[in-house]
Design a protein around this motif. Structure first.
Motif, PDB file in Angstrom:
ATOM      1  N   SER A   6       1.408  -1.160   0.630  1.00  0.00           N
ATOM      2  CA  SER A   6      -0.150  -0.291   0.282  1.00  0.00           C
ATOM      3  C   SER A   6       0.975   1.348  -0.474  1.00  0.00           C
ATOM      4  O   SER A   6       1.478   1.361   0.359  1.00  0.00           O
ATOM      5  CB  SER A   6      -0.997   0.853   1.126  1.00  0.00           C
ATOM      6  OG  SER A   6      -1.226   1.491   2.255  1.00  0.00           O
ATOM      7  N   VAL A   9      -2.677   5.885   3.131  1.00  0.00           N
ATOM      8  CA  VAL A   9      -3.744   5.814   4.020  1.00  0.00           C
ATOM      9  C   VAL A   9      -5.071   4.740   3.665  1.00  0.00           C
ATOM     10  O   VAL A   9      -6.048   4.162   3.234  1.00  0.00           O
ATOM     11  CB  VAL A   9      -4.069   6.754   5.067  1.00  0.00           C
ATOM     12  CG1 VAL A   9      -5.442   6.242   6.259  1.00  0.00           C
ATOM     13  CG2 VAL A   9      -3.484   6.874   5.772  1.00  0.00           C
ATOM     14  N   THR A  12      -4.517   1.629   1.722  1.00  0.00           N
ATOM     15  CA  THR A  12      -5.100   0.624   3.152  1.00  0.00           C
ATOM     16  C   THR A  12      -6.016   0.279   3.506  1.00  0.00           C
ATOM     17  O   THR A  12      -6.745  -0.614   3.231  1.00  0.00           O
ATOM     18  CB  THR A  12      -4.187   1.018   4.056  1.00  0.00           C
ATOM     19  OG1 THR A  12      -2.966   0.893   3.575  1.00  0.00           O
ATOM     20  CG2 THR A  12      -3.773  -0.053   5.069  1.00  0.00           C
ATOM     21  N   MET A  35       4.013   0.890  16.335  1.00  0.00           N
ATOM     22  CA  MET A  35       3.168   1.941  16.487  1.00  0.00           C
ATOM     23  C   MET A  35       2.865   2.320  15.087  1.00  0.00           C
ATOM     24  O   MET A  35       4.016   2.352  14.428  1.00  0.00           O
ATOM     25  CB  MET A  35       3.492   2.520  17.342  1.00  0.00           C
ATOM     26  CG  MET A  35       3.447   3.986  18.364  1.00  0.00           C
ATOM     27  SD  MET A  35       2.466   2.998  19.614  1.00  0.00           S
ATOM     28  CE  MET A  35       3.946   2.633  20.497  1.00  0.00           C
ATOM     29  N   MET A  37       1.304   1.645  12.377  1.00  0.00           N
ATOM     30  CA  MET A  37       1.408   0.824  11.362  1.00  0.00           C
ATOM     31  C   MET A  37       0.885   1.194  10.301  1.00  0.00           C
ATOM     32  O   MET A  37       0.737   0.898   9.545  1.00  0.00           O
ATOM     33  CB  MET A  37       2.147   0.136  11.197  1.00  0.00           C
ATOM     34  CG  MET A  37       3.511  -0.493  11.200  1.00  0.00           C
ATOM     35  SD  MET A  37       4.142   0.079   9.992  1.00  0.00           S
ATOM     36  CE  MET A  37       5.750   0.950  11.180  1.00  0.00           C
ATOM     37  N   GLY A  38      -0.768   1.435  10.687  1.00  0.00           N
ATOM     38  CA  GLY A  38      -2.045   1.538  10.105  1.00  0.00           C
ATOM     39  C   GLY A  38      -2.492   0.431  10.357  1.00  0.00           C
ATOM     40  O   GLY A  38      -4.276   0.484   9.361  1.00  0.00           O
ATOM     41  N   LYS A  39      -2.462  -0.215  11.554  1.00  0.00           N
ATOM     42  CA  LYS A  39      -4.326  -0.661  11.631  1.00  0.00           C
ATOM     43  C   LYS A  39      -5.443  -0.378  12.453  1.00  0.00           C
ATOM     44  O   LYS A  39      -6.077  -0.800  11.455  1.00  0.00           O
ATOM     45  CB  LYS A  39      -3.616  -1.857  13.366  1.00  0.00           C
ATOM     46  CG  LYS A  39      -1.646  -2.478  12.958  1.00  0.00           C
ATOM     47  CD  LYS A  39      -1.986  -2.749  14.412  1.00  0.00           C
ATOM     48  CE  LYS A  39      -1.213  -1.643  15.701  1.00  0.00           C
ATOM     49  NZ  LYS A  39       0.022  -1.329  15.094  1.00  0.00           N
ATOM     50  N   ALA A  41      -6.463   2.022  10.260  1.00  0.00           N
ATOM     51  CA  ALA A  41      -6.849   2.754   8.929  1.00  0.00           C
ATOM     52  C   ALA A  41      -7.148   0.849   8.403  1.00  0.00           C
ATOM     53  O   ALA A  41      -8.430   1.555   8.006  1.00  0.00           O
ATOM     54  CB  ALA A  41      -5.050   2.727   8.164  1.00  0.00           C
ATOM     55  N   GLU A 130       8.378   6.519   3.765  1.00  0.00           N
ATOM     56  CA  GLU A 130       7.108   6.476   5.281  1.00  0.00           C
ATOM     57  C   GLU A 130       5.928   5.732   4.535  1.00  0.00           C
ATOM     58  O   GLU A 130       5.008   5.894   6.113  1.00  0.00           O
ATOM     59  CB  GLU A 130       7.962   7.976   5.308  1.00  0.00           C
ATOM     60  CG  GLU A 130       7.552   8.450   6.258  1.00  0.00           C
ATOM     61  CD  GLU A 130       7.352  10.124   6.362  1.00  0.00           C
ATOM     62  OE1 GLU A 130       6.149  10.195   6.869  1.00  0.00           O
ATOM     63  OE2 GLU A 130       8.161  10.332   5.903  1.00  0.00           O
ATOM     64  N   ARG A 133       3.647   1.045   2.876  1.00  0.00           N
ATOM     65  CA  ARG A 133       3.029  -0.716   4.000  1.00  0.00           C
ATOM     66  C   ARG A 133       3.337  -1.585   3.264  1.00  0.00           C
ATOM     67  O   ARG A 133       2.778  -2.352   2.018  1.00  0.00           O
ATOM     68  CB  ARG A 133       1.801   0.233   4.899  1.00  0.00           C
ATOM     69  CG  ARG A 133       1.656   0.992   5.211  1.00  0.00           C
ATOM     70  CD  ARG A 133       2.625   1.097   7.022  1.00  0.00           C
ATOM     71  NE  ARG A 133       2.216   1.967   7.510  1.00  0.00           N
ATOM     72  CZ  ARG A 133       2.970   3.214   7.283  1.00  0.00           C
ATOM     73  NH1 ARG A 133       3.573   3.382   6.320  1.00  0.00           N
ATOM     74  NH2 ARG A 133       3.149   4.480   8.192  1.00  0.00           N
TER      75      ARG A 133
END
Ligand SMILES: Nc1ncnc2c1ncn2[C@@H]1O[C@H](COP(=O)(O)OP(=O)(O)OP(=O)(O)O)[C@@H](O)[C@H]1O
Ligand SMILES: [Mg+2]
Lengths: 142, 234
Positions: A6, A9, A12, A35, A37-39, A41, A130, A133
């Motif tokens: 991805s 955001v 994702t 921390m 990471m996009g959980k 989202a 950055e 993911r």
């Protein structure tokens, strides 16, 4: 195993929304990954894909958020502060397992021993930059 | 006097009305754990079916645990609300003792077992003899392995009841040939059984505000319990 890359955001969320189609009531998804990471989202996309109209936010303070306004309920946990069995028991976690919804568990590392058989693992890691993911689903029937 | 019992303490949910040892009516469901949505409509239906008016209820009963965290709070809140509104007292009944009452009338040993997850159970031990229930062990939490060790030395047969009965039976039946399961009609908590237990314990009735759930602590090092299987999995 399923793998996606991805780049934002929104992407994702889109991935999660599509993945929701392969889920059914009773599924448990255990998230790993550090921390930010996009959980959360991913949870937002998942809720949309399950046909839920609720607003999704991080359950950091309430420990569990219920999204029930739609097709299959989603129970969204944050186990960051759970470190013993009594703590887990008093989130109602074991009761939610029986409620005929999908469970998404952030910081599932803390309750590893209590995850039921067939638990699906979701791992989100930082990719090349950055905003990238690497998202991986495995375990259970995947 | 009519007693209204509510049970939402474990997998099943139900309510019953008894009067002087006679069961007037009972509602029972064992589907998904959505007791908060089902229990009050079940009570309303029961009152209607039995032609009992709310004001005729002289005493309330509730299973106070051990059991499901959410379930215990639902039952407690429902009974407190009704009893408070009607100015009546409540009889707290141990969920495990209520389960033992499912075997009333059969001279046997009963080990109620509720699934506490992570291979743990809430359990106790009772003996029925000539319509008398004797408690042989206090309510406690232990591993299924420990339960097996305890029941191995007990004279046969031992009936398992409760939402962990099938699970424990499957794991322990080879090791303990005297283990028995009753009819599926008697395996889960039944408000009718709990109501009969409450009638017998009516002297222990308290004001609704004094009702408290009985959560049993698990003896294991708790952090280990959550981590233990992780090591097995790796
Ligand atoms: N491709 C991406 N997918 C998801 N989030 C991304 C991506 N790229 C950057 N981000 C940023 O990462 C953060 C993800 O936040 P989110 O709350 O979803 O993470 P989390 O894993 O739930 O965090 P926590 O550990 O605090 O619960 C946001 O700030 C978001 O803007
Ligand atoms: Mg989060």
């Amino acid at each position: 195993m399923i793998h996606w890359t991805s780049h934002s955001v929104a992407e994702t969320e889109k991935i999660a929304e599509g993945f929701a189609a392969s889920l059914s009531a009773g599924d448990v998804i255990a998230c790993r990954g550090g921390m930010g990471m996009g959980k959360t989202a991913f949870a937002r996309g998942l809720a949309r894909g399950l046909g839920l109209r609720d607003d999704v936010s991080s359950p950091t303070f309430a420990l569990v958020h219920e999204y029930t306004d739609g097709r299959i309920p989603l129970y969204h946990f944050d186990m960051y502060r759970i470190n013993n069995f009594e703590g887990l028991y008093s989130t109602g976690f074991f009761d939610y397992l029986e409620q005929g919804g999908v469970l998404l568990i952030e910081w599932s590392e803390n309750i590893e021993g209590a995850l039921p058989e067939g638990t699906i693992t979701l791992e989100i890691c930082r990719g090349a930059d950055e905003n990238t993911r690497e998202i991986r689903i495995e375990g259970g029937r995947f | 006097m009519k007693l209204l019992m509510i049970d939402t303490s474990s997998q099943s949910a139900g309510c019953a009305i008894v009067e002087d040892g006679k069961l007037l009516g009972e509602n029972y469901t064992n589907v998904n754990l959505t007791h908060s949505q089902t229990i009050l409509p079940m009570v309303a239906m029961l009152l209607e079916q039995t032609h009992v008016k709310q004001e005729e209820i002289g005493l309330f009963g509730v299973t106070v645990g051990p059991g499901s965290f959410t379930g215990l709070r639902i039952g407690m809140a429902a009974v407190k609300g009704m009893a408070h509104a009607l100015g009546k007292k409540c009889v707290p009944v141990s969920t495990l003792e209520a389960l033992a009452w499912n075997m009333c009338g059969y001279d046997c040993l009963v080990a109620p077992v509720l699934d506490a997850r992570c291979s743990q159970v809430y359990t106790a031990l009772f003996a029925w003899q000539g319509m008398q229930l004797q408690r042989l062990e206090e309510d406690r939490a232990c591993s299924i392995t420990e339960l097996g060790q305890r029941l191995k030395n007990v004279k046969n047969p031992v009936f398992l009841v409760g939402d962990g009965a099938q699970l424990c039976y499957n794991i322990l039946k080879e090791e303990i040939p005297g283990l028995r399961l009753p009819s599926p009609a008697q395996i889960y908590t039944r408000a009718a059984s709990a109501a009969l237990a409450a009638e017998r314990a009516a002297a222990a009735a308290v004001d609704p505000a004094q009702l408290e759930p009985s959560y049993l602590r698990l003896p294991q090092a708790q952090r280990e319990l959550l981590a233990r299987q992780k090591m097995k999995m790796v």
